[in-house]
Design an enzyme around this catalytic site. Structure first.
Site, PDB file in Angstrom:
ATOM      1  N   ASP A   1     -21.849  82.402 -37.328  1.00 36.61           N
ATOM      2  CA  ASP A   1     -22.172  83.534 -38.178  1.00 36.61           C
ATOM      3  C   ASP A   1     -22.093  84.771 -37.286  1.00 36.61           C
ATOM      4  O   ASP A   1     -21.995  84.665 -36.061  1.00 36.61           O
ATOM      5  CB  ASP A   1     -23.560  83.376 -38.823  1.00 36.61           C
ATOM      6  CG  ASP A   1     -23.728  84.300 -40.034  1.00 36.61           C
ATOM      7  OD1 ASP A   1     -22.922  85.245 -40.191  1.00 36.61           O
ATOM      8  OD2 ASP A   1     -24.671  84.093 -40.830  1.00 36.61           O
ATOM      9  N   TRP A   2     -22.147  85.931 -37.903  1.00 37.85           N
ATOM     10  CA  TRP A   2     -21.886  87.175 -37.167  1.00 37.85           C
ATOM     11  C   TRP A   2     -22.963  87.414 -36.100  1.00 37.85           C
ATOM     12  O   TRP A   2     -24.124  87.663 -36.408  1.00 37.85           O
ATOM     13  CB  TRP A   2     -21.789  88.326 -38.155  1.00 37.85           C
ATOM     14  CG  TRP A   2     -20.362  88.598 -38.578  1.00 37.85           C
ATOM     15  CD1 TRP A   2     -19.761  89.819 -38.627  1.00 37.85           C
ATOM     16  CD2 TRP A   2     -19.352  87.662 -38.984  1.00 37.85           C
ATOM     17  NE1 TRP A   2     -18.442  89.687 -39.017  1.00 37.85           N
ATOM     18  CE2 TRP A   2     -18.169  88.384 -39.250  1.00 37.85           C
ATOM     19  CE3 TRP A   2     -19.302  86.272 -39.130  1.00 37.85           C
ATOM     20  CZ2 TRP A   2     -16.979  87.781 -39.646  1.00 37.85           C
ATOM     21  CZ3 TRP A   2     -18.117  85.668 -39.538  1.00 37.85           C
ATOM     22  CH2 TRP A   2     -16.981  86.415 -39.790  1.00 37.85           C
TER      23      TRP A   2
END
Ligand code: BGC
Length: 829
Positions: free
Chosen positions: A268-269
């Protein structure tokens, strides 16, 4: 394995972990099964091997992390290709309710509304729309679907995922992925795993036992892998003390060795926290940049800290997916044109099919044509199309419910009822006076104000700041020396979407509730003009302005035959809500309006379960969640009975904050000292209500039709493919309608494991004409009748006499039958 494949050291970390999850990694039989599957798998494409052999180390590493897109289309992520070898760049766009890029895209209803249809076929078509649009809009990878279970009603992204039920989630995610990927876009199931809340999502450490993990959260992910998802996104949170993006037991043991996943895992970011540990554990792609998989990785390989074989493994996985989707080899599949009309049609169909009628008494709905109607609430005039954050999509148009109802009624009035954006201050509140309604700040200039604000009230009130730009450009407002709108660290400030973050004219909005007390207070404001200049305004919401809004709504309600009150709750990624009650003054608004006119329908534009102390006063309640760009037309179609409300609840609605699966135990939610315990075990969602014998406000699976249905003649038998359950459904009313009968299964007497009182075993969505009767068959998969045995670290079929219930919801079980389940156990693997 090909000849060039590396030999990896034994996964000693996995063996040493000693945690429940490590134990869940394949052992004995299943490891052998995984090996057999590897041997049977086709050799990685020759093309991929060839490319790997020609890539330099730096080129390989450039494929393992995100970078800045030289030609951005507004998408979330970009991975550069290697031009000299014909490897194209990858563009990765959110998200779950449509393609999030700078250009317009179809804003589909929120995934929870899709799930409410209980219709995998519709999920497939929903996926097809996003798949085609993603390709048309220049994207290669879609950051969707999200399949984390709805575990707590507070979770800020409950609108973005499907359900509290593992089976329903698994069916829908699989169908949607098939739809997305069938159009040539790589799907990314997310967030693996246990990202079930937004609060502390970057750090919370989830402790869960092996059995719970497999029987609840993992089922959706496993189904996504079985459906062929090209990518998996690792979650932000920790699992049993280890960040999900460096969790070898999850990323390798379960995902690859047990389930046979052959795609790639991205973070995920900014969810990657290490170089070596993450890569070795099974993370292949760091997003959105190369903090850990960029220079740090190159250095680690050159220094001998990370064997290059691991870099090759990750590159191979990414290239293999690219090859599978035809992106290598110089002639990528042509990009289609966007079909906005087809997208809109599916958006409308899903919003109507998922519309969930929770209550309808005194013939309140459907509305008759040509009456006087009062619409109340902000989202009646300004449609709440989608939730906020990465699932926010900007469509080219979205009508308001007001527009949609107007042609159907003799007269329509609208009252705001609940104000989220504030009213102007009295002219003499500020000394010296300034233009609080539209204060302009010239480009490159700093505007400052030093003066006083005179407050007439002694109670709490809300100061509302509207301003151009994003948080760093926000004017600084100090009252008696206190900074009222500090820029909070973290990303949630930057998330947009929903209703509340922006005023109608597009200005960003921030609110601060305070109680400075009656009298004169020091106020100072500093605003920067930045490049193009700025604008801001200051407004307020007080008890008096609220009372005026309610009084106006009550007058409108009295003057109309029918009232439709749109209540909202604005969910946004990055934060959880703090109560299941409607926010602001809406409960009081509903009390006042229903007292003025009993023919009031409350339409809920909310993200998740809501408590309703006002329920008994209403005529009807229609749950529409965030219904997408066609939401207004769909809402009107259901209100006027053009279509039967065919949605059913995918999550149980509790009566209040004190009676639901995570109520009253902070260790369960939101966690204590950064750790959270999933001590409800396998009793997630409706299973908890059954286990605890707690009566919810509305049970899982609940939803009314404008007609009625009767069930009869149940029959169940065990076959080679599982349980075949059959029963009769008859439309006993005078209108055509849609029903979703559900099958629930009781525990196995042969398993010495505490099992749920009932699990959802199957369901069927069907449309029946008035008076029509149909024999319905529902197949219950062996997996659904199995439990995870923590001693064997495998599924075990729950044999013996099983009770089956057929009902209209988990709380409305109408038929009961039994069937003897016998082996062999073919449920595993
Ligand atoms: C979200 C992901 C999303 C990503 C890119 C993250 O904050 O958790 O779901 O795909 O941002 O926008």
């Amino acid at each position: 394995m090909s000849d060039t494949a590396p030999r990896f050291p034994r996964r000693s970390a996995l063996l040493l972990l000693g945690t429940a999850i490590a134990a869940a990694a394949p052992s004995g039989v299943s490891r052998a099964r995984a090996r057999a599957r590897d041997a049977a798998a086709p050799r990685p494409a020759r093309r991929v091997d060839g490319l790997l052999a020609r890539l330099t180390l730096d080129e390989k590493i450039s494929l393992l992390h995100g970078a800045t897109d030289p030609d951005p289309l507004g998408q979330a992520g970009y991975v550069p290709g290697v031009k000299r070898l014909g490897i194209p760049p990858l563009r990765l766009a959110d998200g779950p309710a449509g393609v999030r890029v700078t250009r317009h895209a179809t804003a589909l209803p929120a995934p929870v509304l899709l799930a409410s249809t209980f219709d995998p076929d519709l999920a497939r078509r929903y996926g097809q729309v996003i798949g085609r649009e993603g390709r048309a809009l220049g994207q290669d990878v879609l950051l969707s679907p999200m399949v984390n279970l709805i575990r707590t009603p507070y979770a800020g992204r409950n609108f973005e995922t499907f359900s509290e039920d593992p089976l329903l989630s698994a069916h829908l995610v699989a169908a949607e992925i098939e739809g997305i990927q069938g159009e040539g876009l790589v799907a990314t199931v997310k967030h693996f795993a246990l990202n079930n809340q937004e609060r502390d999502r970057m750090s919370v450490d989830v402790r869960v036992d092996e059995r719970t993990l497999h029987e609840t959260e993992l089922r959706g992910f496993e189904a996504a892998v079985a459906a062929g998802t090209g990518a998996v996104m690792g979650a932000y949170n920790k699992v049993d003390g280890t960040f999900a993006c460096e969790h070898e037991a999850l990323l390798t043991g379960i995902l690859r060795e047990r389930w046979g996943f052959t795609g790639f895992v991205m973070s995920d970011w900014s969810a990657a926290h290490s170089t070596r540990a993450s890569l070795l554990a099974g993370l292949d792609l760091e997003m959105p940049d190369g903090t850990h998989f960029g220079t740090a990785l190159a250095t680690a390989v050159r220094d001998g800290g990370v064997p290059e074989a691991y870099v090759d493994r990750a590159v191979r996985r990414i290239l293999t997916v690219m090859d599978r989707f035809g992106l290598l080899g110089g002639s990528p599949p042509p990009r289609p044109d966007r079909d906005a009309r087809a997208g809109a049609a599916v958006a409308r169909e899903v919003a109507e099919a998922g519309a969930t009628l929770l209550r309808n008494v005194r013939g309140t709905l459907p509305l008759a044509e040509g009456t006087t109607v009062a619409l109340i609430g902000p989202t009646a005039a300004r449609p709440l199309v989608s939730g906020g954050g990465s699932a926010h999509v900007v469509p080219e148009h979205a009508d308001s419910p007001l527009d949609a109802v107007r042609p159907r009624a003799a007269r329509v009035t609208w009252a705001l009822g609940e104000d989220a954006f504030g009213k102007p201050f009295p002219a003499d509140a500020f000394d010296p006076a300034f233009d609080t309604e539209a204060q302009r700040v010239a480009a490159g200039r700093t505007w400052t104000y030093e003066g006083t604000l005179t407050v007439a009230e002694d109670e709490e009130w809300t100061l509302v700041l509207h301003y151009t730009g994003t948080p760093p450009h926000r004017p600084r407002v100090l009252l008696d020396g206190e900074d009222l709108f500090p820029v909070a660290p973290g990303w949630s400030e930057y998330f947009t979407g929903g209703l509340l973050t922006h005023a109608e004219d597009g200005l960003s909005v921030r609110r601060r509730t305070l109680k400075p007390g009656r009298g004169t207070h020091r106020l100072s404001v500093t605003a920067q003009g930045h490049d193009t200049g700025g604008l801001f305004r200051l407004r307020r919401i007080t008890a008096a302005t609220r009372a005026e809004d309610v009084a106006h709504a009550v007058r409108a309600a009295r003057a109309a035959r029918d009232v439709v009150l749109f209540a909202y709750e604005d969910a946004i990624e990055g934060q959880d809500r703090t109560t299941v009650a409607l926010p602001g003054n809406q409960e009081r608004l509903i009390e006042a309006v229903t007292a003025a006119n009993a023919r009031t329908t409350v339409v809920l534009n909310t993200s998740s379960a809501t408590s309703m102390p006002w329920l008994e006063r209403t005529g009807a309640v229609l749950q529409m969640y965030y219904p997408g760009q066609e939401g207004a037309a769909a809402t009107a179609a259901v209100l006027y009975g053009d279509t039967d409300p065919g949605g059913r609840l995918t999550q149980t609605f509790p009566t209040g904050d004190d009676r639901h699966p995570v109520a009253g135990d902070p260790r369960r939610y939101p966690g204590v000292d950064g750790t959270e315990l999933y001590t409800e075990g396998v009793h997630v969602g409706h299973r908890w209500y059954d286990a605890q014998d707690v009566r919810p406000l509305f049970p899982f699976g609940h939803g009314l039709s404008y007609t009625s249905f009767a069930y009869g003649d149940p029959d169940a038998r065990w076959t080679a493919d599982g349980l075949e359950v059959a029963f009769t459904v008859r439309n006993t009313g005078t209108r055509d309608g849609v029903d979703v009968p559900q099958v629930y299964a009781g525990p196995s007497p042969d398993l010495r494991l505490g099992q749920p009182v009932r699990v959802l075993a199957g369901y069927r969505r069907l449309a029946l004409r008035a008076g029509e009767e149909r024999r319905v068959g529902v197949r219950v998969e062996p997996r659904t009748l199995s439990s995870w045995d923590p001693r064997a670290h495998d599924w075990v079929l729950g044999t013996g006499l099983r009770t089956l219930w057929i009902g209209a919801s988990s709380g409305d079980l109408r038929l009961r039958t039994t069937a003897r389940v016998t082996g062999p156990d073919r449920s595993a693997g």
